[in-house]
Design an enzyme around this catalytic site. Sequence first.
Site, PDB file in Angstrom:
ATOM      1  CG  HIS A  17     114.914 -83.270  62.466  1.00  0.00           C
ATOM      2  ND1 HIS A  17     114.581 -83.848  61.274  1.00  0.00           N
ATOM      3  CD2 HIS A  17     116.175 -82.791  62.303  1.00  0.00           C
ATOM      4  CE1 HIS A  17     115.583 -83.739  60.416  1.00  0.00           C
ATOM      5  NE2 HIS A  17     116.569 -83.108  61.019  1.00  0.00           N
ATOM      6  CE  LYS A  41     122.685 -78.158  51.576  1.00  0.00           C
ATOM      7  NZ  LYS A  41     122.411 -78.233  53.012  1.00  0.00           N
ATOM      8  NE  ARG A  90     122.640 -86.462  63.361  1.00  0.00           N
ATOM      9  CZ  ARG A  90     122.346 -86.081  62.138  1.00  0.00           C
ATOM     10  NH1 ARG A  90     121.406 -86.703  61.472  1.00  0.00           N
ATOM     11  NH2 ARG A  90     122.982 -85.099  61.569  1.00  0.00           N
ATOM     12  CB  SER A 128     116.575 -85.807  56.335  1.00  0.00           C
ATOM     13  OG  SER A 128     116.112 -85.183  57.489  1.00  0.00           O
TER      14      SER A 128
HETATM   15  P1  ADP Z   1     119.922 -84.043  58.588  1.00  0.00           P
HETATM   16  O1  ADP Z   1     119.817 -84.003  57.109  1.00  0.00           O
HETATM   17  O2  ADP Z   1     121.251 -84.526  59.090  1.00  0.00           O
HETATM   18  O3  ADP Z   1     118.761 -84.714  59.258  1.00  0.00           O
HETATM   19  P2  ADP Z   1     119.239 -81.225  59.178  1.00  0.00           P
HETATM   20  O4  ADP Z   1     119.943 -80.115  58.495  1.00  0.00           O
HETATM   21  O5  ADP Z   1     117.806 -81.366  58.853  1.00  0.00           O
HETATM   22  O6  ADP Z   1     120.017 -82.557  58.998  1.00  0.00           O
HETATM   23  O7  ADP Z   1     119.445 -81.133  60.751  1.00  0.00           O
HETATM   24  C1  ADP Z   1     119.232 -80.015  61.526  1.00  0.00           C
HETATM   25  C2  ADP Z   1     119.765 -80.256  62.906  1.00  0.00           C
HETATM   26  O8  ADP Z   1     119.139 -81.399  63.464  1.00  0.00           O
HETATM   27  C3  ADP Z   1     121.270 -80.537  63.007  1.00  0.00           C
HETATM   28  O9  ADP Z   1     121.745 -79.952  64.200  1.00  0.00           O
HETATM   29  C4  ADP Z   1     121.342 -82.034  63.096  1.00  0.00           C
HETATM   30  O10 ADP Z   1     122.499 -82.453  63.787  1.00  0.00           O
HETATM   31  C5  ADP Z   1     120.109 -82.315  63.904  1.00  0.00           C
HETATM   32  N1  ADP Z   1     119.614 -83.667  63.699  1.00  0.00           N
HETATM   33  C6  ADP Z   1     119.284 -84.282  62.547  1.00  0.00           C
HETATM   34  N2  ADP Z   1     118.878 -85.545  62.755  1.00  0.00           N
HETATM   35  C7  ADP Z   1     118.957 -85.742  64.093  1.00  0.00           C
HETATM   36  C8  ADP Z   1     118.728 -86.865  64.943  1.00  0.00           C
HETATM   37  N3  ADP Z   1     118.359 -88.050  64.465  1.00  0.00           N
HETATM   38  N4  ADP Z   1     118.909 -86.684  66.249  1.00  0.00           N
HETATM   39  C9  ADP Z   1     119.331 -85.512  66.731  1.00  0.00           C
HETATM   40  N5  ADP Z   1     119.606 -84.431  66.002  1.00  0.00           N
HETATM   41  C10 ADP Z   1     119.422 -84.550  64.700  1.00  0.00           C
END
Ligand code: ADP
Length: 159
Positions: A17, A41, A90, A128
């Site tokens: 992130h 959730k 990703r 996450s």
């Molecule tokens: P996650 O549970 O998959 O980490 P989130 O809802 O917190 O997802 O993710 C928010 C945004 O951040 C989404 O656009 C997701 O694709 C992106 N994201 C999550 N992890 C990564 C990563 N490792 N690299 C790039 N983008 C990410």
Amino acid sequence: MRVAVYPGTFDPITFGHLDIVERAAEIFDIVYVSIGVNPAKKPLFTVEERKRLISNAVTGFKNVEVAEYSGLLVEHARNLGAMSIIRGLRAISDFDYEFQLALMNRKLAGNISTVFLMPHEKYTYLNSSIIRSLSELGQDVSEFVPAAVADALTKKFKV
Ligand code: ADP
């Protein structure tokens, strides 16, 4: 002012992130990292905990703020005066869902564009949910998340 919103669950925030936040902060004048609150959730961290962990992780960026929203993302983006929604891509597996979401958001708000950013390859496998599972199983996750997040995870799973 070019304002963007980066929405997500951030349960918890990872280096993946943060890689996206850094890229977005270089392009936009203000980036809001916005926690989507969904009552259906059951996240591991409360909204307040996630806010604190994100704020802590983004202190080095002068143009990044933390926010939260419930309901329609495009409404929230409008309220912030955001012209763009940032999403991280990703792998191809993210694409299908993200494509649908982006097109629906465009239908709801034609003047707000979704901007996809790709993280460094070393973060493409990070999410996450994997971090929560690893931590629950007693693995050290400090390679993947900021130190404060690793500590918070250890505390959550301490019996
Ligand atoms: P996650 O549970 O998959 O980490 P989130 O809802 O917190 O997802 O993710 C928010 C945004 O951040 C989404 O656009 C997701 O694709 C992106 N994201 C999550 N992890 C990564 C990563 N490792 N690299 C790039 N983008 C990410």
